[in-house]
Design an enzyme around this catalytic site. Structure first.
Site, PDB file in Angstrom:
ATOM      1  N   ARG A 204      -2.786  -8.088 -25.477  1.00 20.18           N
ATOM      2  CA  ARG A 204      -2.998  -8.911 -26.653  1.00 20.18           C
ATOM      3  C   ARG A 204      -4.482  -9.234 -26.788  1.00 20.18           C
ATOM      4  O   ARG A 204      -5.244  -9.156 -25.822  1.00 20.18           O
ATOM      5  CB  ARG A 204      -2.183 -10.192 -26.576  1.00 20.18           C
ATOM      6  CG  ARG A 204      -2.620 -11.167 -25.521  1.00 20.18           C
ATOM      7  CD  ARG A 204      -1.871 -12.494 -25.599  1.00 20.18           C
ATOM      8  NE  ARG A 204      -0.434 -12.333 -25.534  1.00 20.18           N
ATOM      9  CZ  ARG A 204       0.375 -12.574 -26.565  1.00 20.18           C
ATOM     10  NH1 ARG A 204      -0.107 -12.997 -27.719  1.00 20.18           N
ATOM     11  NH2 ARG A 204       1.671 -12.422 -26.439  1.00 20.18           N
ATOM     12  N   ALA A 225      -7.001  -2.156 -23.798  1.00 19.50           N
ATOM     13  CA  ALA A 225      -7.381  -3.518 -23.415  1.00 19.50           C
ATOM     14  C   ALA A 225      -7.407  -4.459 -24.622  1.00 19.50           C
ATOM     15  O   ALA A 225      -7.211  -4.041 -25.774  1.00 19.50           O
ATOM     16  CB  ALA A 225      -8.735  -3.506 -22.711  1.00 19.50           C
ATOM     17  N   HIS A 226      -7.696  -5.731 -24.339  1.00 25.57           N
ATOM     18  CA  HIS A 226      -7.695  -6.766 -25.375  1.00 25.57           C
ATOM     19  C   HIS A 226      -8.724  -6.474 -26.461  1.00 25.57           C
ATOM     20  O   HIS A 226      -9.814  -5.993 -26.206  1.00 25.57           O
ATOM     21  CB  HIS A 226      -7.966  -8.141 -24.759  1.00 25.57           C
ATOM     22  CG  HIS A 226      -9.261  -8.239 -24.016  1.00 25.57           C
ATOM     23  ND1 HIS A 226      -9.376  -7.918 -22.684  1.00 25.57           N
ATOM     24  CD2 HIS A 226     -10.497  -8.626 -24.417  1.00 25.57           C
ATOM     25  CE1 HIS A 226     -10.622  -8.106 -22.295  1.00 25.57           C
ATOM     26  NE2 HIS A 226     -11.330  -8.522 -23.337  1.00 25.57           N
ATOM     27  N   ASN A 227      -8.329  -6.752 -27.701  1.00 28.27           N
ATOM     28  CA  ASN A 227      -9.185  -6.642 -28.886  1.00 28.27           C
ATOM     29  C   ASN A 227      -9.585  -5.211 -29.248  1.00 28.27           C
ATOM     30  O   ASN A 227     -10.468  -5.008 -30.090  1.00 28.27           O
ATOM     31  CB  ASN A 227     -10.458  -7.495 -28.734  1.00 28.27           C
ATOM     32  CG  ASN A 227     -10.150  -8.974 -28.682  1.00 28.27           C
ATOM     33  OD1 ASN A 227     -10.140  -9.567 -27.606  1.00 28.27           O
ATOM     34  ND2 ASN A 227      -9.880  -9.579 -29.825  1.00 28.27           N
ATOM     35  N   SER A 245     -12.374  -4.544 -26.688  1.00 28.31           N
ATOM     36  CA  SER A 245     -13.101  -4.512 -27.961  1.00 28.31           C
ATOM     37  C   SER A 245     -13.647  -3.135 -28.328  1.00 28.31           C
ATOM     38  O   SER A 245     -14.475  -3.021 -29.232  1.00 28.31           O
ATOM     39  CB  SER A 245     -14.245  -5.536 -27.951  1.00 28.31           C
ATOM     40  OG  SER A 245     -13.737  -6.847 -27.774  1.00 28.31           O
TER      41      SER A 245
END
Length: 302
Positions: A204, A225-227, A245
């Site tokens: 998330r 991974a996140h973002n 990201s």
């Protein structure tokens, strides 16, 4: 399954050349047999195949990439296709794959606040968290975990043991070196027609969202991974790791075991070769390879 070659031609909107024969199996060129359907992927393979099988006997159907020369004897039925592999896939899916009815296993644990669309399948031992949304026609394999707040679009396929929407790996450090976890309050959004392979993890977002665009296909054992933001119709092959990201543009292709640095951007229609380590942005249409990944070519505009 028994169908006629003329039915296959009609389904593809193409012309059948040769006898209208019964087709009861699909097979590779190496195992071609009577009643079999196979495809030839390009002109080179076509010439080699015809040269090595000029005395081929038996009734079979081939999807071929070129119109045979007038002086060539073709001893089997065939359909000329601009993309034989694609048409083969469509025919197999339509005529040779059992269409299972949607079902939700009684061994799945589903939150009462989850919203499940029409014709959704959920396998045994899945965990569907609070406020999860699953769109119409999606298939969730066995032992999948969809964490709270995750959105799965329509006609998605999430294969076994995948985890979508758990916390990412984010920490801040105290002066004494102690690591403090940063709470991840965002979510994960999987758009329509996405496939996610076995043992994949999609984290998330920290505050916003991790998003996987429409039509993207992700192989087994990948980590998102996140973002991370992945565009539409992207191919991500086995064991790829996309750090936090990172951004991947539409219609890009990432090869097996590639790693992408956090925050790096891969622009649309790019190709990242096998085992590459991307530590800087990759331009549109670039082909990159190596550690660190370097430009080795470009893709023609589509």
């Amino acid at each position: 399954m028994r169908i006629f070659s003329q039915e296959i031609a009609a389904f593809l909107g193409k012309s059948l050349k040769g006898e209208n024969i019964t087709i009861d199996s699909v097979c590779s060129l190496q195992s071609l047999q009577t009643g079999g359907l196979a495809y030839i992927k390009n002109k080179v393979v076509w010439e080699q195949f015809l040269g090595n099988n000029s005395s081929l006997t038996g009734k079979c159907l081939l999807l071929i990439p070129v119109v045979p020369a007038e002086n060539k004897v073709v001893p089997f039925s065939y359909i000329v296709s601009e993309n034989p592999r694609l048409d083969f896939a469509k025919v197999v899916a339509e005529f040779f794959v059992e269409k299972k009815k949607a079902s939700i296993s009684t061994e799945a644990k589903i939150s009462p606040t989850a919203v499940i669309g029409h014709n959704v399948s959920i396998g045994p031992f899945c965990i569907i968290g609070d406020n999860v949304t699953i769109g119409d026609g999606s298939v969730i394999g066995n032992n999948v975990v969809l964490h709270d707040g995750v959105t799965i679009g329509r006609n998605c396929k999430i294969k076994g043991f995948a985890s979508i929407g758990d916390e990412g790996f984010g920490f801040a450090q105290e002066k004494d070196g102690t690591w403090v976890r940063i709470p991840h309050l965002g979510t994960a959004v999987i758009e329509d027609d996405v496939e996610i392979g076995e043992f994949c993890t999609v984290c998330r977002g920290t505050l916003d969202e991790t998003r996987i665009g429409q039509g993207t296909k992700i192989d087994d054992h990948c980590h998102i991974a996140h973002n991370v933001c992945i565009g539409k119709n992207v191919i991500i092959t086995a064991c790829v790791e996309l750090s936090g990201s990172a951004t991947v543009g539409d219609q890009s292709w990432i090869g097996p075991n590639a790693s992408v640095l956090n925050g790096a951007r891969i622009d649309s229609q790019s190709l990242v070769g096998i085992g590459s380590v991307v530590i800087r942005n990759v331009g549109r249409n670039y082909h990159v390879l190596g550690n660190p990944a370097k430009k080795i070519g470009v893709t023609e505009e589509r």
